[in-house]
Design an enzyme around this catalytic site. Structure first.
Site, PDB file in Angstrom:
ATOM      1  N   PRO A   1       0.800  -1.169   0.000  1.00  0.00           N
ATOM      2  CG  PRO A   1      -0.704  -1.548   1.698  1.00  0.00           C
ATOM      3  CD  PRO A   1       0.342  -2.178   0.895  1.00  0.00           C
ATOM      4  CD  GLU A   2       3.360   4.140  -3.846  1.00  0.00           C
ATOM      5  OE1 GLU A   2       3.424   5.350  -3.611  1.00  0.00           O
ATOM      6  OE2 GLU A   2       3.987   3.593  -4.768  1.00  0.00           O
TER       7      GLU A   2
END
Length: 271
Positions: free
Chosen positions: A2-3
């Site tokens: 996840p960014e």
DNA sequence: CAACGGACCTGCCTGC
DNA sequence: TGCAGGCAGGTCCGTT
């Protein structure tokens, strides 16, 4: 991982369901994450009500009166709200179980993520204390970036991916933002003018905003906080498109390595 | 202080 | 079909 947009989407997904809820227990099936899951988390979180679900960079913060749980999703982590009696999968390492019969389930195949506990104000935790500004907050600007880059010879791409400079810019969005700003990823950070840093700061905000608005993600296996699969809604202009035509000039997008990370850029549009 | 490489893990894809 | 090898969205830490 996840960014940042995926982490923010997770925060927004779980916050309405866990705020005010009482933790009944912390079930650890696999404590060997990036750092071992601390006993203090297992012992001190039960009995506490979740006062709020915050975020600092890519850390999620479950705040309680007794302390805060810090959750980092690493490269492959997810945090989902489930029925507490749902059978766990192979990589479902930790459940934070609530008195109402739900649980937050932490899954992380690669185990680069972490769950930590602090009894001090969460912002004073050593991992959070020295982080750079939030890119979507007012104190992040081209002027700030320009000042932070003074004298720095590091390439601009690793520079903006450094969480002590600014948080939340991972590999995908670093590539996209540099493309939008027309800046070559190998250019030394200290040799970029203030005006171009204004464009870069705006581009970083834009790509993160677009992605959060789209509901979060480009991750194939991303699951948001309420268990919905992620979308492919965000259009990526250069990331993962080596050899394809540049959307601006149609010349082929180039792929190189910087610090063991893939970099994609247009050699004509980015100087 | 700045820059760089290594480390932590598993899953998935490619090619032989 | 099986297996080796390479690669993946992060980021901390130790060494130069």
């Amino acid at each position: 991982m996840p960014e940042l947009p995926e982490v923010e989407t997770t925060r927004r997904g779980i916050a309405p369901h866990v705020t005010g809820r009482i933790v009944s227990r912390v079930l650890v099936r696999e404590p060997r994450l990036r750092w071992p899951v601390p006993h203090a988390l297992i012992e001190q979180l039960p009995g506490q009500a979740i006062a709020s679900v915050g975020r600092r960079g890519k850390y999620l913060l479950l705040e309680t009166a007794a302390g805060a749980a810090l959750v980092h999703l690493g490269m492959s982590g997810s945090l989902r709200l489930i029925e507490a009696d749902a059978p766990p999968g192979t990589h479902d390492h930790v459940d934070i179980v609530f008195a109402d019969g739900h649980a937050l389930r932490f899954r992380d195949p690669r185990r680069f993520g972490s769950l930590l506990w602090t009894t001090r104000p969460s912002q004073e935790h050593p991992l959070l204390r020295d982080l750079g500004p939030e890119p979507l907050d007012g104190d992040f600007s081209g002027g700030y970036l320009s000042a932070a880059a003074r004298g720095r010879r590091v390439a601009v791409k690793p520079f903006i991916m450094n969480s002590h400079v600014v948080v939340g810019v991972g590999n995908i969005y670093a590539n996209e933002a540099l493309y939008l700003a027309g800046i070559h990823p190998r250019r030394a950070a200290g040799r970029i003018g203030r005006d171009r840093y204004h464009r870069l700061a705006a581009a970083i905000r834009r790509v993160l905003d677009e992605s959060i608005t789209a509901g979060g993600t480009t991750l194939r296996d991303f699951i948001n906080g309420v268990g919905e699969p992620g979308y492919f809604a965000v259009h990526l202009r250069v990331y993962g498109r080596g050899g394809e035509p540049c959307p601006g000039c149609a010349r082929p997008i180039r792929e190189i390595r910087q610090g063991q990370r893939s970099t994609f850029y247009c050699p004509a549009c980015q100087k």
